[in-house]
Design a protein around this motif. Sequence first.
Motif, PDB file in Angstrom:
ATOM      1  N   GLU A   1       0.822  -1.208   0.000  1.00  0.00           N
ATOM      2  CA  GLU A   1       0.000   0.000   0.000  1.00  0.00           C
ATOM      3  C   GLU A   1       0.858   1.261   0.000  1.00  0.00           C
ATOM      4  O   GLU A   1       2.030   1.254   0.370  1.00  0.00           O
ATOM      5  CB  GLU A   1      -0.936   0.023   1.208  1.00  0.00           C
TER       6      GLU A   1
ATOM      7  N   ARG B   1      -4.546   4.467   1.752  1.00  0.00           N
ATOM      8  CA  ARG B   1      -5.103   4.843   3.049  1.00  0.00           C
ATOM      9  C   ARG B   1      -4.348   6.063   3.554  1.00  0.00           C
ATOM     10  O   ARG B   1      -3.249   6.372   3.097  1.00  0.00           O
ATOM     11  CB  ARG B   1      -4.958   3.710   4.077  1.00  0.00           C
TER      12      ARG B   1
ATOM     13  N   GLY C   1      -7.549   5.269   7.401  1.00  0.00           N
ATOM     14  CA  GLY C   1      -8.544   4.723   6.481  1.00  0.00           C
ATOM     15  C   GLY C   1      -8.473   5.387   5.129  1.00  0.00           C
ATOM     16  O   GLY C   1      -7.602   6.222   4.865  1.00  0.00           O
ATOM     17  N   THR C   2      -9.404   5.029   4.268  1.00  0.00           N
ATOM     18  CA  THR C   2      -9.526   5.706   2.983  1.00  0.00           C
ATOM     19  C   THR C   2     -10.078   7.115   3.245  1.00  0.00           C
ATOM     20  O   THR C   2     -10.621   7.393   4.316  1.00  0.00           O
ATOM     21  CB  THR C   2     -10.474   4.951   2.053  1.00  0.00           C
TER      22      THR C   2
END
Length: 269
Positions: free
Chosen positions: A34, A215, A228-229
């Motif tokens: 990510e 994120r 979070g998103t």
Amino acid sequence: MSDETPIICVKGLKNSFGNQIVHDDLDLEVFKGEILGVVGGSGTGKSVLMRSIIGLQIPDEGEIEVFGEPIIGRDLEETVDVRKRWGVLFQGGALFSTLTVAENVQVPLKEFYPRLSQQLLDEIAAYKVVMTGLPVDAGPKYPAELSGGMKKRAGLARALALDPELLFLDEPTAGLDPIGAARFDELTKSLRDTLGLTVFLITHDLDTLYAICDRVAVLADKKVIAVGTIPELLALDHPWIEEYFKGPRGRMAALTEERQHGKKSEVTR
């Protein structure tokens, strides 16, 4: 993009400078593959957090693991195998002014692999320079001969010298014009996708958050208050998050994302 394997795990982190407590009981996990954006107001300790993770800052309390290996309380020799697996782009590029771009890229190679021939060092440096979008003739130049954007790319080339799995970027687009910043964002995402990198990205650039981050971790009140998103963060009731994402710049970044991808943001509904 990511799986559920934590590459970085921070638990109960406390950092202080004298009587000033920067972090208190801070927790954070970063997952494999990510791009995690790290945001927060001035003085929330974004760079201090990064420095703690890479072993340049000794925390007062807490645990930090990278690739499953503990970082706190171990000297450089004990963490050498872990440090080979990450690369760091510090603010402004942090290039050595007396070394050429190619020589800067070769610094970590010489540190970890001192027996490499000069020919191989030159070949690796040339490849990394081109990989980051710099012209071939940038290698022999000194930092003073480069533009701000080129210095950032040269710093990135050095961060990629060891073919890392994990990349730390500290304000990589700060000081760049919008076109240069967008191109650097595209480069970061392309490198992540091509090389399978995990990226820990400190930024204040809302366009960057919308464009490439999977994120976002928000630092406030001496800890990570939310991860979070962006849609998930927008659903939270916290004054700093509200002001940051729903202020004028936040709305503009959301509109830009809408135009590019045709998705209506919570900010502009």
